[in-house]
Scaffold this motif. Structure first.
Motif, mmCIF file in Angstrom:
data_model
loop_
_atom_site.group_PDB
_atom_site.id
_atom_site.type_symbol
_atom_site.label_atom_id
_atom_site.label_comp_id
_atom_site.label_asym_id
_atom_site.label_seq_id
_atom_site.Cartn_x
_atom_site.Cartn_y
_atom_site.Cartn_z
ATOM 1 N N GLY A 19 0.827 -1.214 0.000
ATOM 2 C CA GLY A 19 0.000 0.000 0.000
ATOM 3 C C GLY A 19 0.853 1.251 0.000
ATOM 4 O O GLY A 19 0.616 2.185 -0.779
ATOM 5 N N ALA A 20 1.857 1.277 0.850
ATOM 6 C CA ALA A 20 2.758 2.429 0.895
ATOM 7 C C ALA A 20 3.547 2.543 -0.410
ATOM 8 O O ALA A 20 3.783 3.647 -0.908
ATOM 9 N N ARG A 21 3.938 1.408 -0.965
ATOM 10 C CA ARG A 21 4.690 1.420 -2.227
ATOM 11 C C ARG A 21 3.842 1.987 -3.365
ATOM 12 O O ARG A 21 4.313 2.771 -4.180
ATOM 13 N N LEU A 22 2.563 1.628 -3.395
ATOM 14 C CA LEU A 22 1.690 2.092 -4.472
ATOM 15 C C LEU A 22 1.307 3.564 -4.347
ATOM 16 O O LEU A 22 1.192 4.270 -5.353
ATOM 17 N N TYR A 23 1.086 4.026 -3.118
ATOM 18 C CA TYR A 23 0.525 5.361 -2.929
ATOM 19 C C TYR A 23 1.480 6.362 -2.298
ATOM 20 O O TYR A 23 1.214 7.561 -2.327
ATOM 21 N N GLY A 24 2.563 5.900 -1.705
ATOM 22 C CA GLY A 24 3.457 6.803 -0.997
ATOM 23 C C GLY A 24 2.822 7.253 0.306
ATOM 24 O O GLY A 24 1.659 6.949 0.596
ATOM 25 N N GLY A 25 3.569 7.943 1.110
ATOM 26 C CA GLY A 25 3.093 8.432 2.393
ATOM 27 C C GLY A 25 3.995 9.542 2.883
ATOM 28 O O GLY A 25 4.875 10.012 2.158
ATOM 29 N N ASN A 28 7.590 7.989 2.889
ATOM 30 C CA ASN A 28 8.077 7.212 1.742
ATOM 31 C C ASN A 28 7.465 7.732 0.448
ATOM 32 O O ASN A 28 6.274 8.004 0.390
ATOM 33 N N PRO A 29 8.294 7.861 -0.578
ATOM 34 C CA PRO A 29 7.733 8.214 -1.887
ATOM 35 C C PRO A 29 7.106 6.983 -2.528
ATOM 36 O O PRO A 29 7.369 5.846 -2.129
ATOM 37 N N LYS A 30 6.262 7.194 -3.520
ATOM 38 C CA LYS A 30 5.706 6.073 -4.291
ATOM 39 C C LYS A 30 6.864 5.223 -4.791
ATOM 40 O O LYS A 30 7.917 5.733 -5.157
ATOM 41 N N GLY A 31 6.625 3.918 -4.775
ATOM 42 C CA GLY A 31 7.658 3.000 -5.250
ATOM 43 C C GLY A 31 8.495 2.393 -4.148
ATOM 44 O O GLY A 31 9.245 1.453 -4.391
ATOM 45 N N MET A 32 8.405 2.924 -2.934
ATOM 46 C CA MET A 32 9.180 2.386 -1.803
ATOM 47 C C MET A 32 8.227 1.769 -0.791
ATOM 48 O O MET A 32 7.365 2.448 -0.247
ATOM 49 N N ALA A 33 8.402 0.489 -0.532
ATOM 50 C CA ALA A 33 7.540 -0.238 0.398
ATOM 51 C C ALA A 33 7.940 0.034 1.840
ATOM 52 O O ALA A 33 9.122 0.184 2.156
ATOM 53 N N CYS A 34 6.949 0.087 2.716
ATOM 54 C CA CYS A 34 7.179 0.191 4.154
ATOM 55 C C CYS A 34 5.858 -0.069 4.872
ATOM 56 O O CYS A 34 4.804 -0.120 4.251
ATOM 57 N N LEU A 35 5.946 -0.247 6.181
ATOM 58 C CA LEU A 35 4.768 -0.437 7.027
ATOM 59 C C LEU A 35 4.763 0.665 8.069
ATOM 60 O O LEU A 35 5.750 0.859 8.782
ATOM 61 N N TYR A 36 3.654 1.371 8.171
ATOM 62 C CA TYR A 36 3.520 2.446 9.143
ATOM 63 C C TYR A 36 2.968 1.899 10.456
ATOM 64 O O TYR A 36 1.939 1.213 10.453
#
Length: 154
Positions: A19-25, A28-36
């Protein structure tokens, strides 16, 4: 360190950070996976609430408790006194900072101040980290929200 994640029942067990990879947060910019995640359940709720567009965005949430390793070399703590002034209003800066930490596969997570509650911290987990297997995920549980809070949403 125990941290908490609130997510919809269909996504709570996805640990890839898609989700973070697809939409950014924020971190994290789009394209980078992470868990909030957050250091407190109440902060996790507040973070979810501030992004909700309506009651349906707060329905069906699950709470996931996560145990991070207690090794300072695996969890980086961002020193907010070294961050630029106004960082909470500069998404480009916070995404750049998060990107620098997410590309370093040595860190399984990094902690940052919350933009909506700066005296408390959110923790961003890197599923691409070398030692991601040191992170322990507990079984998610249903998370009910008090109706008085839900009444604040349209």
């Amino acid at each position: 360190m125990t941290v908490y994640r609130l997510a919809y029942h269909g996504y709570v067990e996805d640990l890839s950070g898609i989700g973070a990879r697809l939409y950014g947060g924020r971190w994290n910019p789009k394209g980078m996976a992470c868990l909030y995640t957050s250091v407190h359940i109440s902060l996790a709720l507040l973070e979810k609430f501030v992004h909700a567009r309506g009651r349906e965005d707060m329905a069906g949430l699950m709470l996931l408790s996560v145990e991070l390793p207690d090794h300072d070399d695996l969890v980086y703590h961002v020193d907010e006194s070294r961050m630029v002034d106004g960082w909470m209003n500069d998404i480009d800066y916070s995404q750049w900072l998060g990107e620098q930490l997410l590309v370093d596969e040595a860190f399984v997570a990094f902690s940052v101040p919350s933009a909506i509650m700066p005296l408390e911290r959110n923790v961003i987990i890197n599923p691409q980290a070398r030692h991601f297997d040191a992170v322990k995920f507990h079984k998610p549980t249903p998370f009910d929200i008090d109706g008085r809070l839900m009444d604040r949403l349209v």
